[in-house]
Design an enzyme around this catalytic site. Sequence first.
Site, PDB file in Angstrom:
ATOM      1  N   HIS A 263      69.205  37.547  82.606  1.00 15.43           N
ATOM      2  CA  HIS A 263      69.692  38.503  83.601  1.00 15.43           C
ATOM      3  C   HIS A 263      68.526  38.935  84.467  1.00 15.43           C
ATOM      4  CE1 HIS A 263      71.799  41.906  85.388  1.00 15.43           C
ATOM      5  NE2 HIS A 263      72.900  41.313  84.976  1.00 15.43           N
ATOM      6  N   GLU A 320      78.455  37.771  80.530  1.00 19.06           N
ATOM      7  CA  GLU A 320      79.354  36.614  80.608  1.00 19.06           C
ATOM      8  C   GLU A 320      79.489  35.870  79.287  1.00 19.06           C
ATOM      9  OE1 GLU A 320      80.810  36.943  83.100  1.00 19.06           O
ATOM     10  OE2 GLU A 320      79.700  36.950  84.969  1.00 19.06           O
TER      11      GLU A 320
END
Length: 397
Positions: A263, A320
């Site tokens: 991320h 996700e």
Amino acid sequence: MGSVGTVVDRGLEGVVVGATGLSHVDGAAGRLTYRGFDIDDLAQHATFEEVCHLLLFGTLPTASQLEDLTVRIAANRALPAPLLEWLGTLPRDAWPMDVLRTAVSALAVFSPHAGDGAHASNPRAAIHLIAKAPTIVAAWNRIRRGLRPLEPLPNLSTAANSLYMRTGREPSPEAERALDVYLVLLADHSYNASTFAARVTASTRADIFAAATSALAALDGDLHGGAPAKVMRALDEIGQPEAAAAYVRAALQRGERIMGMGHREYRVRDPRARHLEASARALGEVGDRRWYAIARAFEDAASQALDARKPGKPICANVEFYTAPTLFALGIPADEFTCTFACARMAGWTAHILEQLADNRLIRPQASYVGTVAEPWVPLSRRGRPDVAGAPAASRA
Ligand code: COA
């Protein structure tokens, strides 16, 4: 080569491009808040409709405000008949995100506008978009399977309706809650790429439909909202928990990225992953346990391998990762995962668009020019001739 100015940072990493009172990401601590409320509390206690109120109107709703917003969302769910007919004319293999993006853009055509074509950008239009996005996704789910789209039911929540409009069956309370938690977790995330795209578009004074369409376009790529379908594909390819480490090794050797890992903001595990992991595990216990078991082994193997590659720079599971086994367990096909993300994020996008417009200034950054400079003009008749200075190198050779 000439150069004007310096690039602050590739991908605007660490660059503060604006202010927001909507949500805050503390990447070092792994903390996400919406208007000061911790995502852990919201995931445990709030519904998506309450979060919509929080984002759009600035406060958690009172009981009567929640009732009012719920009724307004329910009243706005149905699609204009010509839009529904148009969906029926599309190729059945059309990519669901292409359909959603185009249909959201088309909603503008059915909405009142001023003489200059602009639509009102206000909470009413935001509710219109939040309410209709799940109906579009569910309608396309049925149309592409050769089934008639279903009317939304006014007494169901956004989460329950999203599942009901696909199957025609009201979901179990567990399934409804799992999707509701997902919608809460994904509703906003500060200046992520799609939200920034929405704000850039809104800053030109284009309207809320145009800005939401920009956001949908930016969400689709797998560095952003397109990752979970690929996580599902990986889970399917891995096939059993014991095969996870070999899959990760082979993927990294091929130079691929592990989808659902890493991320830009978080240096620790994404705070939303914990809740989605719990949903995936719980749904697995009453359904197919396999997907959660594979996902768990996949995360462990990926974290270990990525740690070994970059010691001290953790690349952890992002939101996700467990989105894939959660949404799949809810019966949502992998190619509709990004659309489901979009339905949640529509709340954040529209709130950001309204926040941008409330104190607007055109977003227009600079670039560092790295092209050639002071090129002499060459008439068309002489271009490409060997003796002409400035002709393309290949033609001079
Ligand atoms: N798998 C393998 N390596 C990864 C990785 C992943 N998922 N995520 C980051 N890296 C590595 C990069 O290869 C890069 O290595 P290098 O320095 O040797 O080139 C380094 O970590 C930094 O990557 P970078 O792309 O600069 O970081 P970023 O901040 O732009 O990345 C993401 C953020 C999300 C784009 C990235 O982590 C990624 O591609 N993840 C997979 C896709 C995904 O899950 N997207 C959903 C995001 S919520």
